[in-house]
Motif scaffolding. Structure first.
Motif, PDB file in Angstrom:
ATOM      1  N   GLU A  88       0.810  -1.225   0.000  1.00  0.00           N
ATOM      2  CA  GLU A  88       0.000   0.000   0.000  1.00  0.00           C
ATOM      3  C   GLU A  88       0.839   1.269   0.000  1.00  0.00           C
ATOM      4  OE1 GLU A  88      -1.418   0.998   4.417  1.00  0.00           O
ATOM      5  OE2 GLU A  88      -2.126  -0.933   3.676  1.00  0.00           O
ATOM      6  N   LEU A  89       2.109   1.193   0.424  1.00  0.00           N
ATOM      7  CA  LEU A  89       2.964   2.376   0.446  1.00  0.00           C
ATOM      8  C   LEU A  89       3.887   2.474  -0.765  1.00  0.00           C
ATOM      9  CD1 LEU A  89       3.935   2.566   4.223  1.00  0.00           C
ATOM     10  CD2 LEU A  89       2.177   3.852   2.991  1.00  0.00           C
ATOM     11  N   HIS A  90       4.039   1.410  -1.495  1.00  0.00           N
ATOM     12  CA  HIS A  90       4.883   1.448  -2.690  1.00  0.00           C
ATOM     13  C   HIS A  90       4.310   0.502  -3.731  1.00  0.00           C
ATOM     14  CE1 HIS A  90       8.220   1.573  -5.413  1.00  0.00           C
ATOM     15  NE2 HIS A  90       8.713   2.582  -4.712  1.00  0.00           N
ATOM     16  N   GLY A  91       4.197   0.997  -4.938  1.00  0.00           N
ATOM     17  CA  GLY A  91       3.684   0.183  -6.033  1.00  0.00           C
ATOM     18  C   GLY A  91       4.770  -0.701  -6.599  1.00  0.00           C
ATOM     19  N   TYR A  92       4.648  -0.969  -7.859  1.00  0.00           N
ATOM     20  CA  TYR A  92       5.632  -1.792  -8.543  1.00  0.00           C
ATOM     21  C   TYR A  92       6.970  -1.073  -8.618  1.00  0.00           C
ATOM     22  CZ  TYR A  92       1.866  -4.802 -10.244  1.00  0.00           C
ATOM     23  OH  TYR A  92       0.806  -5.659 -10.332  1.00  0.00           O
ATOM     24  N   TYR A  93       8.034  -1.838  -8.532  1.00  0.00           N
ATOM     25  CA  TYR A  93       9.363  -1.328  -8.837  1.00  0.00           C
ATOM     26  C   TYR A  93       9.603  -1.542 -10.322  1.00  0.00           C
ATOM     27  CZ  TYR A  93      10.278  -0.975  -3.860  1.00  0.00           C
ATOM     28  OH  TYR A  93      10.222  -0.616  -2.542  1.00  0.00           O
ATOM     29  N   LEU A  94      10.534  -0.773 -10.868  1.00  0.00           N
ATOM     30  CA  LEU A  94      10.819  -0.843 -12.295  1.00  0.00           C
ATOM     31  C   LEU A  94      11.107  -2.277 -12.746  1.00  0.00           C
ATOM     32  CD1 LEU A  94      11.040   1.213 -14.632  1.00  0.00           C
ATOM     33  CD2 LEU A  94      13.500   1.163 -14.286  1.00  0.00           C
ATOM     34  N   GLU A  95      11.842  -3.016 -11.922  1.00  0.00           N
ATOM     35  CA  GLU A  95      12.216  -4.391 -12.276  1.00  0.00           C
ATOM     36  C   GLU A  95      11.014  -5.333 -12.369  1.00  0.00           C
ATOM     37  OE1 GLU A  95      15.604  -2.636  -9.783  1.00  0.00           O
ATOM     38  OE2 GLU A  95      13.426  -2.567  -9.779  1.00  0.00           O
ATOM     39  N   ASP A  96       9.904  -4.956 -11.756  1.00  0.00           N
ATOM     40  CA  ASP A  96       8.713  -5.804 -11.737  1.00  0.00           C
ATOM     41  C   ASP A  96       7.781  -5.554 -12.917  1.00  0.00           C
ATOM     42  OD1 ASP A  96       9.555  -6.818  -9.246  1.00  0.00           O
ATOM     43  OD2 ASP A  96       8.573  -5.144  -8.209  1.00  0.00           O
ATOM     44  N   LEU A  97       8.046  -4.495 -13.672  1.00  0.00           N
ATOM     45  CA  LEU A  97       7.144  -4.101 -14.750  1.00  0.00           C
ATOM     46  C   LEU A  97       7.513  -4.777 -16.066  1.00  0.00           C
ATOM     47  CD1 LEU A  97       6.912  -0.303 -13.929  1.00  0.00           C
ATOM     48  CD2 LEU A  97       5.223  -2.086 -13.423  1.00  0.00           C
ATOM     49  N   GLU A  98       6.489  -5.015 -16.873  1.00  0.00           N
ATOM     50  CA  GLU A  98       6.679  -5.613 -18.195  1.00  0.00           C
ATOM     51  C   GLU A  98       5.774  -4.908 -19.191  1.00  0.00           C
ATOM     52  OE1 GLU A  98       5.887  -9.795 -18.104  1.00  0.00           O
ATOM     53  OE2 GLU A  98       7.177 -10.138 -16.359  1.00  0.00           O
ATOM     54  N   ILE A  99       6.250  -4.821 -20.421  1.00  0.00           N
ATOM     55  CA  ILE A  99       5.420  -4.269 -21.492  1.00  0.00           C
ATOM     56  C   ILE A  99       4.155  -5.121 -21.604  1.00  0.00           C
ATOM     57  CG2 ILE A  99       5.297  -3.910 -23.998  1.00  0.00           C
ATOM     58  CD1 ILE A  99       8.282  -3.113 -23.825  1.00  0.00           C
ATOM     59  N   GLY A 100       3.019  -4.446 -21.730  1.00  0.00           N
ATOM     60  CA  GLY A 100       1.732  -5.128 -21.842  1.00  0.00           C
ATOM     61  C   GLY A 100       0.955  -5.194 -20.540  1.00  0.00           C
TER      62      GLY A 100
ATOM     63  N   MET B 259       7.966   8.292 -13.701  1.00  0.00           N
ATOM     64  CA  MET B 259       9.247   7.891 -13.119  1.00  0.00           C
ATOM     65  C   MET B 259       8.941   6.844 -12.059  1.00  0.00           C
ATOM     66  SD  MET B 259      12.327  10.143 -11.372  1.00  0.00           S
ATOM     67  CE  MET B 259      11.147  11.341 -10.836  1.00  0.00           C
ATOM     68  N   VAL B 260       9.679   5.740 -12.108  1.00  0.00           N
ATOM     69  CA  VAL B 260       9.429   4.617 -11.202  1.00  0.00           C
ATOM     70  C   VAL B 260      10.730   4.227 -10.524  1.00  0.00           C
ATOM     71  CG1 VAL B 260       8.586   2.233 -11.071  1.00  0.00           C
ATOM     72  CG2 VAL B 260       7.567   3.811 -12.740  1.00  0.00           C
ATOM     73  N   ASP B 261      10.650   3.986  -9.221  1.00  0.00           N
ATOM     74  CA  ASP B 261      11.831   3.583  -8.439  1.00  0.00           C
ATOM     75  C   ASP B 261      12.353   2.223  -8.869  1.00  0.00           C
ATOM     76  OD1 ASP B 261      11.678   5.829  -6.793  1.00  0.00           O
ATOM     77  OD2 ASP B 261      10.487   4.772  -5.259  1.00  0.00           O
ATOM     78  N   LYS B 262      13.688   2.094  -8.791  1.00  0.00           N
ATOM     79  CA  LYS B 262      14.302   0.777  -8.880  1.00  0.00           C
ATOM     80  C   LYS B 262      14.385   0.204  -7.457  1.00  0.00           C
ATOM     81  CE  LYS B 262      17.099   1.358 -12.994  1.00  0.00           C
ATOM     82  NZ  LYS B 262      18.438   1.229 -13.588  1.00  0.00           N
ATOM     83  N   ARG B 263      14.353  -1.096  -7.375  1.00  0.00           N
ATOM     84  CA  ARG B 263      14.433  -1.754  -6.074  1.00  0.00           C
ATOM     85  C   ARG B 263      15.803  -1.443  -5.436  1.00  0.00           C
ATOM     86  NH1 ARG B 263      12.137  -5.928  -7.448  1.00  0.00           N
ATOM     87  NH2 ARG B 263      10.259  -5.858  -6.214  1.00  0.00           N
ATOM     88  N   GLY B 264      15.772  -1.005  -4.194  1.00  0.00           N
ATOM     89  CA  GLY B 264      17.029  -0.746  -3.468  1.00  0.00           C
ATOM     90  C   GLY B 264      17.700   0.565  -3.850  1.00  0.00           C
ATOM     91  N   ALA B 265      17.077   1.352  -4.703  1.00  0.00           N
ATOM     92  CA  ALA B 265      17.728   2.616  -5.116  1.00  0.00           C
ATOM     93  C   ALA B 265      17.316   3.771  -4.225  1.00  0.00           C
ATOM     94  CB  ALA B 265      17.351   2.933  -6.564  1.00  0.00           C
TER      95      ALA B 265
END
Length: 143
Positions: free
Chosen positions: A3-15, A137-143
């Motif tokens: 609830e405090l953070h959505g997807y990280y960039l690494e979790d996203l995929e086209i489509g 703009m989306v956060d990377k995990r651990g960044a």
């Protein structure tokens, strides 16, 4: 995603895609007019609206854009994503009582710049009422 953070960039995929739907009430239109300051009579005056090509009051176009923001900020990419840009074309009116459904679909991911481009569409039933693209703009995990 939590609830405090959505997807990280690494979790996203086209489509990947997410949606949010809302039936827009008269009070929603009045509240939006009050918050935004947009009291154009096409939105709030039935007598005036009857003289227009729409024949009835219509919902603010930017209300549709706000539904896109709901998708981006709560579903995909979700909490923590930052809106960078939005292009939008309004194709048809939305009327009070309509259920508008905003959908965001990922079309591009730029890992180096941490940017995600999503196609952003709003439908009432099968009718496309607004369309465009948003960049986030989306956060990377651990960044």
């Amino acid at each position: 995603m939590d609830e405090l953070h959505g997807y990280y960039l690494e979790d996203l995929e086209i489509g990947m895609s997410a949606s949010y739907a809302k039936t827009i009430s008269e009070s929603d239109v009045y509240m939006f007019a009050g918050i935004s300051g947009d009291n154009n009579p096409i939105h709030i005056n039935s007598e005036y609206a009857a003289t227009t090509p729409f024949k009835n009051r219509i919902v603010h176009g930017m209300f549709s854009a706000a539904l896109i923001s709901t998708v981006a900020g709560t579903r995909l990419p979700g909490p923590g994503a930052i809106y960078i840009d939005q292009s939008i074309k309004f194709k048809a009116p939305v009327y009070i009582g309509d259920t508008a459904k905003a959908t965001g679909t990922i079309e591009e991911i730029d890992e180096k710049r941490r940017r995600v481009k999503m196609r952003t569409d709003v439908h009432v039933g099968e009718k496309l009422v607004a369309t465009g693209y948003g960049i986030f703009m989306v956060d990377k995990r651990g960044a």
